[in-house]
Scaffold this motif. Structure first.
Motif, PDB file in Angstrom:
ATOM      1  N   THR A   1      46.196  36.461  32.515  1.00  0.00           N
ATOM      2  CA  THR A   1      44.253  36.021  32.190  1.00  0.00           C
ATOM      3  C   THR A   1      44.023  37.211  32.977  1.00  0.00           C
ATOM      4  OG1 THR A   1      44.592  33.427  32.584  1.00  0.00           O
ATOM      5  CG2 THR A   1      42.349  34.505  32.755  1.00  0.00           C
ATOM      6  N   THR A   2      43.172  37.485  32.363  1.00  0.00           N
ATOM      7  CA  THR A   2      42.863  39.253  32.365  1.00  0.00           C
ATOM      8  C   THR A   2      41.703  39.375  32.050  1.00  0.00           C
ATOM      9  OG1 THR A   2      42.660  39.498  29.903  1.00  0.00           O
ATOM     10  CG2 THR A   2      44.235  41.291  30.521  1.00  0.00           C
ATOM     11  N   TYR A   3      40.747  38.352  32.532  1.00  0.00           N
ATOM     12  CA  TYR A   3      39.096  37.841  32.452  1.00  0.00           C
ATOM     13  C   TYR A   3      39.230  36.390  33.417  1.00  0.00           C
ATOM     14  CZ  TYR A   3      38.210  41.653  28.985  1.00  0.00           C
ATOM     15  OH  TYR A   3      38.450  42.895  29.022  1.00  0.00           O
ATOM     16  N   PRO A   4      39.625  36.934  34.597  1.00  0.00           N
ATOM     17  CA  PRO A   4      39.813  34.645  35.408  1.00  0.00           C
ATOM     18  C   PRO A   4      38.235  34.469  36.328  1.00  0.00           C
ATOM     19  CG  PRO A   4      41.060  37.068  36.966  1.00  0.00           C
ATOM     20  CD  PRO A   4      40.292  37.160  35.337  1.00  0.00           C
ATOM     21  N   THR A   5      38.369  33.365  36.308  1.00  0.00           N
ATOM     22  CA  THR A   5      37.198  32.768  36.841  1.00  0.00           C
ATOM     23  C   THR A   5      37.554  33.454  38.226  1.00  0.00           C
ATOM     24  OG1 THR A   5      37.743  30.166  37.081  1.00  0.00           O
ATOM     25  CG2 THR A   5      36.805  31.007  35.197  1.00  0.00           C
ATOM     26  N   LYS A   6      36.264  33.118  39.188  1.00  0.00           N
ATOM     27  CA  LYS A   6      36.184  33.006  40.465  1.00  0.00           C
ATOM     28  C   LYS A   6      37.185  32.435  41.538  1.00  0.00           C
ATOM     29  CE  LYS A   6      33.774  33.851  44.888  1.00  0.00           C
ATOM     30  NZ  LYS A   6      32.936  34.084  45.577  1.00  0.00           N
ATOM     31  N   GLU A   7      37.695  30.736  40.860  1.00  0.00           N
ATOM     32  CA  GLU A   7      38.008  29.784  40.997  1.00  0.00           C
ATOM     33  C   GLU A   7      39.227  30.331  40.760  1.00  0.00           C
ATOM     34  OE1 GLU A   7      37.708  25.926  39.174  1.00  0.00           O
ATOM     35  OE2 GLU A   7      38.144  25.207  41.031  1.00  0.00           O
ATOM     36  N   GLU A   8      39.451  30.742  39.492  1.00  0.00           N
ATOM     37  CA  GLU A   8      41.365  31.440  39.114  1.00  0.00           C
ATOM     38  C   GLU A   8      41.721  32.260  39.856  1.00  0.00           C
ATOM     39  OE1 GLU A   8      41.083  30.451  34.633  1.00  0.00           O
ATOM     40  OE2 GLU A   8      40.112  31.672  34.786  1.00  0.00           O
ATOM     41  N   TYR A   9      40.972  33.383  40.407  1.00  0.00           N
ATOM     42  CA  TYR A   9      41.638  34.558  41.160  1.00  0.00           C
ATOM     43  C   TYR A   9      41.672  34.136  42.319  1.00  0.00           C
ATOM     44  CZ  TYR A   9      40.245  38.134  44.227  1.00  0.00           C
ATOM     45  OH  TYR A   9      40.388  39.095  45.429  1.00  0.00           O
ATOM     46  N   GLU A  10      40.613  33.007  43.306  1.00  0.00           N
ATOM     47  CA  GLU A  10      41.031  32.560  44.774  1.00  0.00           C
ATOM     48  C   GLU A  10      42.196  32.186  44.205  1.00  0.00           C
ATOM     49  OE1 GLU A  10      37.771  30.239  45.356  1.00  0.00           O
ATOM     50  OE2 GLU A  10      36.223  32.401  46.223  1.00  0.00           O
ATOM     51  N   THR A  11      42.527  31.695  43.288  1.00  0.00           N
ATOM     52  CA  THR A  11      43.706  30.648  43.495  1.00  0.00           C
ATOM     53  C   THR A  11      44.999  31.538  43.545  1.00  0.00           C
ATOM     54  OG1 THR A  11      43.354  28.146  42.512  1.00  0.00           O
ATOM     55  CG2 THR A  11      45.232  28.792  42.637  1.00  0.00           C
ATOM     56  N   SER A  12      44.874  32.397  42.444  1.00  0.00           N
ATOM     57  CA  SER A  12      46.076  33.590  42.515  1.00  0.00           C
ATOM     58  C   SER A  12      46.171  34.758  43.730  1.00  0.00           C
ATOM     59  CB  SER A  12      45.661  34.245  41.467  1.00  0.00           C
ATOM     60  OG  SER A  12      45.944  33.811  40.196  1.00  0.00           O
ATOM     61  N   LYS A  13      45.253  34.685  44.681  1.00  0.00           N
ATOM     62  CA  LYS A  13      45.598  35.616  45.481  1.00  0.00           C
ATOM     63  C   LYS A  13      45.622  34.608  46.540  1.00  0.00           C
ATOM     64  CE  LYS A  13      44.618  38.569  48.048  1.00  0.00           C
ATOM     65  NZ  LYS A  13      43.366  39.324  48.560  1.00  0.00           N
TER      66      LYS A  13
END
Length: 460
Positions: A123-135
């Motif tokens: 996902t090149t334009y993630p939501t904050k929730e998606e980013y935090e999960t991947s992080k």
């Protein structure tokens, strides 16, 4: 750099969703060869700008795969942004000017091109929730790597400092339009219980990126300042993961005395890494080899020899690029001849190259008079191979022998060396045999080298 012309290229590409501006790096001094190859592949109407070590050109997006088939270029980038900036002597003001450029950048098309080239499925334009999960997944996967942990701590400290500075000095710089039509995976839902332990099928689904900075000239700031500043801005804006070593995307910033250029790399490794699997002391890049051969313009049926072939980098590239000519590689020693044969054995088994390998003395070639059409060779530089003292004897003898085997009136010889003085002296000593058609200064592994294009005269 001719900033206005490059800015014009960018404006033209912006006018159409199918046009893109490509940057390709080339060996300094061989830009004209890359230009010619662009015209051959993309047509005579292609808009091209060249500067030392680079060519820029506009092409249709659907033609981008053909760029990676070019044999004269090393690395490929898509240009994102270009701006002329009058830098001063105050670091804070200069960095502010760079930061203010950010709101003018149009990221959508370059990111889409990068995604297609690398076939990136995240996902090149993630939501904050998606980013935090991947992080969280990223941090857990790297906790066991002490080196990466150390880099991550230093990196996070740097980016936190820059982020705080950005918040104080640059408001409303967010520039990302998140497309509604991009498929979004609900990563947070699938991995909501991610903690210290990561399941076997847990994946990082947002891009990992880094910003690399190159700077030429005198500025109040460093290259690291630019990389840190733009890295922090992009991370905050896109919610991507910063990784300086294992990244999916590399964003390049180039700063000269008055230019600021941003691009995205489309090559993981240089395109010159081909053909050879074993190397000699002086093996040339395949891109340099192609350019040297192209200068000689080999024709259908031409016999092309490299009398000092080493590991075979020139004749192997020539046989691959010009399969309707016939190539012969030769060297005086067993080791380089063996390396050439090994490289031929390891070459793509589905292709048969028009190439033979011989052991010979370049001063006494076992070839009939006036029977060779083209000679392309990398002469001993007198550093890793040979010496400048021995070159003063070798070079005149080689030029006389090449004059004997090349066809009178039509034979061409392309000679590369860093020992310019010895080659000039040898040319003066054999001037009756040769017309100097072209001379180009090139950079070979940081060494200042010269290429002579000689044409065989009708005289003995």
């Amino acid at each position: 750099m001719e900033n206005e012309k490059l800015a014009c290229l960018i404006e033209i590409s912006r006018s159409s969703p199918q046009l893109i501006t490509v940057e390709a790096t080339v060996v300094s001094g061989l830009e004209k060869i890359a230009e010619g190859e662009c015209y051959e592949i993309f047509g005579k109407t292609t808009l091209i700008i060249s500067e030392r070590g680079r060519v820029y050109f506009n092409i249709l997006r659907e033609h981008l795969p053909n760029v990676f088939l070019m044999r004269s270029i090393d690395n490929v980038y898509i240009i994102v942004y270009v701006k002329e900036i009058n830098f001063g002597s105050d670091k804070k003001e200069d960095l502010s000017m760079l930061l203010n450029c950010y709101s003018e950048i149009e990221w959508r098309k370059p990111i889409s091109v990068w995604k297609d080239v690398y076939q990136y499925s995240g996902t090149t334009y993630p939501t904050k929730e998606e980013y935090e999960t991947s992080k969280r997944i990223y941090n857990t996967l790297n906790d066991s790597n002490p080196k990466k942990c150390k880099i991550a701590k230093e990196k996070n400290h740097i980016y936190n400092e820059i982020s705080n500075w950005n918040e104080k000095n640059c408001k409303n710089l967010t520039n990302v339009e998140r497309p509604d039509d991009e498929p979004q995976e609900n990563i947070a839902k699938d991995n909501s219980n991610v903690g210290d332990a990561v399941s076997a099928d847990a994946k990082i689904t947002v891009p990992k990126f880094r910003v690399s900075a190159k700077r030429v000239g005198t500025h109040s700031f460093t290259s690291e300042d630019v990389a840190r500043t733009y890295g922090a801005l992009i991370q905050e804006d896109f919610l991507w993961i910063v990784d300086l070593t294992d990244f999916n995307m590399e964003i390049m910033t180039n700063v000269t005395d008055s230019d600021f250029i941003i691009s995205i790399s489309l090559t993981k490794s240089s395109l010159h890494r081909r053909n050879l699997t074993v190397f000699g002391l002086t093996s040339l890049r395949a891109t340099i080899c192609y350019s040297l051969i192209k200068m000689a313009l080999p024709q259908v049926g031409d016999v092309v020899i490299d009398p000092l072939s080493g590991s075979g980098s020139i004749p192997i590239e020539g046989a691959a690029a010009f399969p309707k000519s016939y190539f012969v590689a030769g060297d005086f020693q067993d080791v380089p001849c063996g390396l050439t044969k090994k490289n031929l054995e390891n070459y793509d088994i589905s292709k048969t190259l028009p190439l033979d390998v011989m052991k010979w003395d370049s001063l006494k070639l076992p070839i009939r008079n006036s029977s060779v059409d083209v000679v392309v060779t990398d002469m001993p530089f007198g550093k890793r191979s040979g010496s400048k003292k021995s070159n003063k004897v070798l070079y005149p003898g080689v030029l006389r022998e090449l004059g004997r085997v090349l066809r009178k009136g039509t034979g061409r010889a392309v000679l590369l060396t860093a020992d310019r003085r010895s080659l000039e002296m040898a040319h003066n000593m054999t001037k009756k045999l040769w017309n100097l058609a072209d001379r180009r200064h090139v950079n070979v592994g940081g060494l200042k080298a010269v290429v002579f294009l000689l044409r065989r005269t009708l005289f003995d």
